[in-house]
Design an enzyme around this catalytic site. Sequence first.
Site, PDB file in Angstrom:
ATOM      1  CG  HIS A 178      -1.660  -1.119   1.579  1.00 20.62           C
ATOM      2  ND1 HIS A 178      -2.537  -1.481   1.963  1.00 20.62           N
ATOM      3  CD2 HIS A 178      -2.931  -1.127  -0.338  1.00 20.62           C
ATOM      4  CE1 HIS A 178      -3.125  -2.738   1.984  1.00 20.62           C
ATOM      5  NE2 HIS A 178      -3.542  -3.115   0.337  1.00 20.62           N
ATOM      6  CB  ALA A 179       0.509   3.816  -2.690  1.00 25.71           C
ATOM      7  CD  GLU A 181      -0.141   0.487   4.100  1.00 24.86           C
ATOM      8  OE1 GLU A 181      -0.067  -0.496   4.245  1.00 24.86           O
ATOM      9  OE2 GLU A 181      -1.710   0.125   4.585  1.00 24.86           O
ATOM     10  NE  ARG A 236      -6.383  -0.381   0.740  1.00 21.84           N
ATOM     11  CZ  ARG A 236      -6.330  -0.895   1.787  1.00 21.84           C
ATOM     12  NH1 ARG A 236      -5.193  -0.202   3.007  1.00 21.84           N
ATOM     13  NH2 ARG A 236      -6.550  -1.909   1.768  1.00 21.84           N
ATOM     14  CG  HIS A 306      -0.207  -3.805   5.179  1.00 28.10           C
ATOM     15  ND1 HIS A 306      -0.869  -3.407   4.900  1.00 28.10           N
ATOM     16  CD2 HIS A 306       0.844  -5.104   5.033  1.00 28.10           C
ATOM     17  CE1 HIS A 306      -0.535  -4.678   3.502  1.00 28.10           C
ATOM     18  NE2 HIS A 306       0.322  -5.510   4.143  1.00 28.10           N
ATOM     19  CE1 TYR A 308      -3.951   4.714  11.874  1.00 27.21           C
ATOM     20  CE2 TYR A 308      -3.725   5.222   9.684  1.00 27.21           C
ATOM     21  CZ  TYR A 308      -4.158   5.059  10.565  1.00 27.21           C
ATOM     22  OH  TYR A 308      -5.553   6.109  11.001  1.00 27.21           O
ATOM     23  CD  GLU A 380      -2.003  -3.233   9.160  1.00 23.16           C
ATOM     24  OE1 GLU A 380      -1.600  -2.482   8.980  1.00 23.16           O
ATOM     25  OE2 GLU A 380      -3.075  -3.627   8.092  1.00 23.16           O
TER      26      GLU A 380
HETATM   27  N1  ARG Z   1      -4.327  -3.389   6.891  1.00 26.97           N
HETATM   28  C1  ARG Z   1      -4.366  -4.410   5.588  1.00 26.97           C
HETATM   29  C2  ARG Z   1      -5.243  -4.565   4.727  1.00 26.97           C
HETATM   30  O1  ARG Z   1      -6.607  -4.255   4.629  1.00 26.97           O
HETATM   31  C3  ARG Z   1      -4.283  -5.944   6.458  1.00 26.97           C
HETATM   32  C4  ARG Z   1      -4.666  -6.914   6.082  1.00 26.97           C
HETATM   33  C5  ARG Z   1      -4.915  -8.266   6.607  1.00 26.97           C
HETATM   34  N2  ARG Z   1      -4.433  -9.183   5.519  1.00 26.97           N
HETATM   35  C6  ARG Z   1      -5.178  -9.594   4.527  1.00 26.97           C
HETATM   36  N3  ARG Z   1      -4.657 -10.555   3.803  1.00 26.97           N
HETATM   37  N4  ARG Z   1      -6.012  -8.295   4.401  1.00 26.97           N
HETATM   38  O2  ARG Z   1      -5.046  -4.751   3.606  1.00 26.97           O
HETATM   39 ZN    ZN Z   2      -1.385  -1.969   4.111  1.00 28.41          ZN
END
Ligand code: ARG
Ligand code: ZN
Length: 418
Positions: A178-179, A181, A236, A306, A308, A380
Amino acid sequence: MRTLLILFVFIYFDKGRCTETGAQVLSITPKTQEQVDILKNVSTQYQTDLWQPVSSQFIKEETQVHLFVPANSSKTVKDLLQKFAITHEVLLPNANELIEMQMRNSSTDPRSSATFYERYQTLEDIYDWTNRTLQNNPSKVTVILIGSSYEKRPLYALKLSINNRPNKKAIWIDCGIHAREWISPAFCLWFVYYSLSFYGQNQDITNILNNMDVYVLPVMNPDGYHYTWTTNRMWRKNRSVSKTSPCIGVDLNRNFDANWCTEGASSEPCSEIYCGAFPESEPEAQAVANFLREHKDSVLLYLSIHSYSQMLLFPYSCTLEEAENHKELLEMAKEAAQSIRRHYRNPYKYGAGARTIYLAPGGSDDWAYILGIKYSFTFELQDRGRYGFLLPPSEISKACNEALIAVKTIALKVLEKT
Ligand code: ARG
Ligand code: ZN
């Protein structure tokens, strides 16, 4: 009369300058379903960026929303909130200053005492660093081109390998899916630096590297990362163009083939959690998936970084079911969280993704797990919302060191099991 007018104009503009402060981050906790609906509307219809939750569909009563509000929509948004008696708190009154602070680097601020690793680096600088790291450590580092991004930027993974034992196992770490982060790529650089500097000095990293290779992909989403430096700090997704919509970008962490595009992802290209046209439709996701498929017999541990919210998550995120080795994963995450708490007095939550945050199918961690990499985690990193994505550079070292402890704890546990 004229002086009066001038005075009036002067006061007016001065007041304007004080209240129209530029971009802000607001914290809002909706109390009723009506407030929830209004917040959903505000965050989708006005120029704002949701920080938390990731998409408006997850906004619910009595749960904090973090909303980035650029200067030009500040008045409209605040008026709307006031109109419906929704109270807000200003989390960051001066987001622009923080953005500026994050972008200070050696060329804009050559006399700062912060080291390279205590600053956020541009994509260009990360490519240069990759090259330098290779040049300076020819016996320990190789660089592997695993693919390229939608906009044709190279995806380079560094392979840290100290010896050539037969049957060597490996760890995979990726950063920057994700950009926005930014602490995530900063961690990958930190990890490589630490590994190369403290091999032979620190017992844990020595033990890990004596027994396993480590693949590190510092930026899985280079197009998005570049875009956050040049155009929109809050971006993102990746930057792929849709065939059916003017909206740009796929959420790479919804694009993997793990209950792809079911509840918790969106098939709407304008959504921040858009799953893409089909699983692995995105070259960035495909590159990682191809590499892991080719190396699935050696890679024992998959880590994705990732921010936060300070959490150590493990499968599943794509279903509420328990993973087959849930207990083992829980134990490892717990120990890692405990070591962070012991060393840094910082709390990290841990648990299976879907039950700890929300259903989020198509994630890389679940996909790697289903592929057969039985130790799979998403970290995270800091913080818990004080600065969110705008974590100041002065916090990088603490954020990375605590994550490093967690990586070492988990890697050593995996080693014990081999
Ligand atoms: N904040 C991350 C997301 O939304 C959580 C990732 C957790 N793992 C997952 N496979 N979603 O992508
Ligand atoms: Zn992320």
